[in-house]
Design a protein around this motif. Structure first.
Motif, mmCIF file in Angstrom:
data_model
loop_
_atom_site.group_PDB
_atom_site.id
_atom_site.type_symbol
_atom_site.label_atom_id
_atom_site.label_comp_id
_atom_site.label_asym_id
_atom_site.label_seq_id
_atom_site.Cartn_x
_atom_site.Cartn_y
_atom_site.Cartn_z
ATOM 1 N N GLU A 196 -5.089 -3.540 -1.064
ATOM 2 C CA GLU A 196 -5.027 -2.983 0.159
ATOM 3 C C GLU A 196 -4.051 -3.847 1.156
ATOM 4 O O GLU A 196 -3.996 -4.918 1.232
ATOM 5 N N ALA A 197 -3.474 -3.150 2.043
ATOM 6 C CA ALA A 197 -2.647 -3.366 3.078
ATOM 7 C C ALA A 197 -2.787 -2.670 4.259
ATOM 8 O O ALA A 197 -3.963 -2.051 4.550
ATOM 9 N N LYS A 198 -1.734 -2.374 4.998
ATOM 10 C CA LYS A 198 -1.717 -1.642 6.220
ATOM 11 C C LYS A 198 -1.054 -0.504 6.160
ATOM 12 O O LYS A 198 -0.092 -0.046 5.469
ATOM 13 N N LEU A 207 8.122 1.029 -17.476
ATOM 14 C CA LEU A 207 8.030 1.879 -16.292
ATOM 15 C C LEU A 207 7.060 1.313 -14.977
ATOM 16 O O LEU A 207 6.252 0.828 -15.353
ATOM 17 N N SER A 208 7.131 1.453 -13.964
ATOM 18 C CA SER A 208 6.302 1.272 -12.891
ATOM 19 C C SER A 208 5.819 2.277 -11.936
ATOM 20 O O SER A 208 6.761 3.073 -11.681
ATOM 21 N N THR A 209 4.727 2.579 -11.457
ATOM 22 C CA THR A 209 4.463 3.576 -10.761
ATOM 23 C C THR A 209 3.555 3.131 -9.494
ATOM 24 O O THR A 209 3.057 2.104 -9.388
ATOM 25 N N TYR A 210 4.112 4.046 -8.477
ATOM 26 C CA TYR A 210 3.234 3.724 -6.965
ATOM 27 C C TYR A 210 2.663 4.838 -6.381
ATOM 28 O O TYR A 210 3.125 5.699 -6.125
ATOM 29 N N GLY A 211 1.346 4.884 -6.051
ATOM 30 C CA GLY A 211 0.590 5.890 -5.739
ATOM 31 C C GLY A 211 -0.072 5.695 -4.314
ATOM 32 O O GLY A 211 -0.047 4.368 -3.739
ATOM 33 N N HIS A 212 -0.389 6.670 -3.641
ATOM 34 C CA HIS A 212 -0.837 6.701 -2.565
ATOM 35 C C HIS A 212 0.184 6.364 -1.384
ATOM 36 O O HIS A 212 0.082 5.754 -0.486
ATOM 37 N N ILE A 213 1.381 7.121 -1.616
ATOM 38 C CA ILE A 213 2.580 6.824 -0.766
ATOM 39 C C ILE A 213 2.392 8.085 0.553
ATOM 40 O O ILE A 213 1.978 8.920 0.401
ATOM 41 N N LYS A 214 2.869 7.554 1.688
ATOM 42 C CA LYS A 214 2.639 8.134 2.866
ATOM 43 C C LYS A 214 4.064 9.076 3.010
ATOM 44 O O LYS A 214 4.195 10.126 3.264
ATOM 45 N N SER A 215 5.343 8.287 2.976
ATOM 46 C CA SER A 215 6.404 8.813 3.128
ATOM 47 C C SER A 215 7.588 8.092 1.947
ATOM 48 O O SER A 215 7.214 6.978 1.429
ATOM 49 N N LEU A 216 8.271 8.926 1.444
ATOM 50 C CA LEU A 216 9.441 8.378 0.372
ATOM 51 C C LEU A 216 10.646 8.054 1.036
ATOM 52 O O LEU A 216 11.110 8.521 2.179
ATOM 53 N N ALA A 217 10.976 6.798 0.612
ATOM 54 C CA ALA A 217 12.488 6.283 1.111
ATOM 55 C C ALA A 217 13.544 6.512 0.126
ATOM 56 O O ALA A 217 14.844 6.022 0.166
ATOM 57 N N ASN A 275 -5.917 6.212 0.415
ATOM 58 C CA ASN A 275 -6.317 6.790 -0.780
ATOM 59 C C ASN A 275 -7.351 7.728 -0.369
ATOM 60 O O ASN A 275 -8.259 7.902 -1.302
ATOM 61 N N GLY A 276 -7.519 8.371 0.872
ATOM 62 C CA GLY A 276 -8.340 9.249 0.983
ATOM 63 C C GLY A 276 -9.760 8.916 1.856
ATOM 64 O O GLY A 276 -10.280 9.620 2.239
ATOM 65 N N SER A 277 -9.727 7.586 1.718
ATOM 66 C CA SER A 277 -10.817 6.895 2.693
ATOM 67 C C SER A 277 -9.983 6.239 4.115
ATOM 68 O O SER A 277 -8.784 6.605 4.268
ATOM 69 N N ALA A 278 -10.730 5.337 4.781
ATOM 70 C CA ALA A 278 -10.066 5.008 5.977
ATOM 71 C C ALA A 278 -8.970 3.825 5.593
ATOM 72 O O ALA A 278 -8.298 3.366 6.532
#
Length: 263
Positions: free
Chosen positions: A168-170, A206-216, A235-238
């Motif tokens: 959990e982060a910002k 391999l590593s995977t990163y989900g719930h991304i807002k924008s790709l860089a 993640n679909g919640s607040a």
């Protein structure tokens, strides 16, 4: 029409009938004409491997190579719901795979289960805070936390299964590559994780990163450990939560990220 013409026409009809009857008999008796179903049936491939491409599923690969998808999943130790990833190898030599699984899998699963039991209780009481600056060296790779925040859900293979960890982060917080590697997928996730990034680190991980807002980053980009690859979404919640996984590349098997990331 003359009498001669009438006889010639009757003779032609007889010849045509004899030829059609002979062809029909050849098909029925199984001569050189195979039934349509046999011509369309794909023979089962029992050697070599297939490298997964973006958009492919285990079901489509199994059909293409003449396998039942459940048998192919079992042969490659892929558990329901049969999730596969780009660049993953699907092997068709079933006997070899089973012998490897019998020798190696029980030990790995046992160690993972013990690790989960020792850590899950602590997380429920006080979520673990992590920072991205620390570095560890595991499996010939240098690893760093992908985002600073609290671990709110741990890796688990039993009960409520989690194939990675959730941090959990910002919202909008930078997400970094956990180790040096190459971006092999950057787009929408078929698993309900919003936008997803997959990075290939070496021949094994391999590593995977989900719930991304924008790709860089985009597919094919080389990235360094700690390099920004995205901004965090929800993640679909607040809450803004990063779903992070580390997987064995060849088997697609998830491992506990906490064994690789710095303490």
């Amino acid at each position: 029409m003359t009498l001669y013409s009438q006889k010639f026409a009757v003779f032609c009809y007889h010849i045509f009938f004899v030829i059609c009857f002979a062809l029909l008999q050849g098909c029925i008796s199984g001569g050189s004409y195979a039934p349509v179903t046999d011509r369309n049936q794909r023979p089962k491939i029992t050697s070599g491997f297939h490298t997964v491409k973006p958009g492919e599923t285990l079901y489509s690969i199994a059909a293409h190579y003449g396998w039942d998808y459940r048998a192919l999943a079992s042969a490659n130790n892929i558990q329901p719901p049969y999730t596969i990833y780009p660049q993953q190898r699907i092997v068709f030599e079933q006997s070899k795979i089973k012998s490897v699984v019998k020798k190696k899998e029980p030990k790995a699963i046992k160690q993972t289960t013990v690790a989960n039991k020792s850590k899950t209780t602590n997380v429920k009481k006080t979520p673990r805070k992590v920072k991205t600056k620390k570095v560890s060296s595991v499996a010939n790779l240098r690893w760093q936390w992908p985002v600073s925040g609290k671990v709110v859900s741990q890796f688990a293979t039993k009960g409520k299964v989690n194939k990675g960890i959730d941090i959990e982060a910002k919202l909008g917080q930078p997400v970094s590559s956990a180790a040096e590697g190459k971006v092999i997928y950057a787009g929408s996730s078929p698993l309900g994780y919003g936008k997803l990034i997959i990075i290939e680190h070496n021949s094994k991980y391999l590593s995977t990163y989900g719930h991304i807002k924008s790709l860089a980053v985009k597919e094919g980009d080389r990235v360094k450990m700690g390099q920004k690859i995205a901004e965090l979404g929800s993640n679909g919640s607040a809450k803004a939560v990063l779903h992070f996984e580390i997987r064995h590349k060849n088997k697609g098997k998830p491992v506990n990220p906490l064994k690789y990331l710095p303490k």
